[in-house]
Scaffold this motif. Sequence first.
Motif, mmCIF file in Angstrom:
data_model
loop_
_atom_site.group_PDB
_atom_site.id
_atom_site.type_symbol
_atom_site.label_atom_id
_atom_site.label_comp_id
_atom_site.label_asym_id
_atom_site.label_seq_id
_atom_site.Cartn_x
_atom_site.Cartn_y
_atom_site.Cartn_z
ATOM 1 N N LEU A 170 -13.829 -32.996 6.835
ATOM 2 C CA LEU A 170 -15.109 -33.048 6.150
ATOM 3 C C LEU A 170 -15.033 -34.034 4.994
ATOM 4 O O LEU A 170 -13.948 -34.346 4.503
ATOM 5 N N ASP B 241 -23.812 -28.473 4.339
ATOM 6 C CA ASP B 241 -23.945 -27.849 3.018
ATOM 7 C C ASP B 241 -24.387 -28.889 1.995
ATOM 8 O O ASP B 241 -23.954 -30.041 2.034
ATOM 9 N N GLU C 20 -11.317 -26.508 1.692
ATOM 10 C CA GLU C 20 -12.200 -27.187 2.636
ATOM 11 C C GLU C 20 -12.877 -26.188 3.562
ATOM 12 O O GLU C 20 -14.000 -26.383 3.983
ATOM 13 N N GLN C 21 -12.197 -25.068 3.851
ATOM 14 C CA GLN C 21 -12.782 -24.062 4.724
ATOM 15 C C GLN C 21 -14.002 -23.393 4.083
ATOM 16 O O GLN C 21 -14.793 -22.771 4.768
ATOM 17 N N TYR D 184 -16.477 -24.879 2.925
ATOM 18 C CA TYR D 184 -17.650 -25.717 3.153
ATOM 19 C C TYR D 184 -17.835 -25.978 4.634
ATOM 20 O O TYR D 184 -16.884 -25.983 5.405
ATOM 21 N N GLN D 185 -19.085 -26.219 4.993
ATOM 22 C CA GLN D 185 -19.415 -26.570 6.367
ATOM 23 C C GLN D 185 -20.285 -27.813 6.338
ATOM 24 O O GLN D 185 -21.025 -28.039 5.371
ATOM 25 N N ALA D 186 -20.212 -28.608 7.387
ATOM 26 C CA ALA D 186 -21.086 -29.774 7.490
ATOM 27 C C ALA D 186 -22.530 -29.303 7.357
ATOM 28 O O ALA D 186 -22.920 -28.299 7.943
ATOM 29 N N HIS E 138 -19.322 -34.372 8.395
ATOM 30 C CA HIS E 138 -18.119 -34.701 9.155
ATOM 31 C C HIS E 138 -17.736 -36.128 8.790
ATOM 32 O O HIS E 138 -18.580 -37.025 8.786
#
Length: 80
Positions: free
Chosen positions: A44, A12, A5-6, A8-10, A36
Amino acid sequence: MELSEQAYQAGDIVYVIYRNPHTYTAANVQQAAVVHHPERPGELALFLYETYYPLDQQIAIYPSEAAAEQEFARYFGAIE
């Protein structure tokens, strides 16, 4: 594909192989957004077809459409 999960970022944009829940034999490559999760603060989710999906090992996520299409062809045959 190993999922973290780390990674990826909101915001993407990613690609998934999506099976139509009404026609199990129908599958295609779809674009999805990492967002989010609205009901789970700090988590996420994937947003696809107006639905939030957990960002976990159950969903194969690809960083590009080409990578997703290559895997799609590998599992489902040639793309026309």
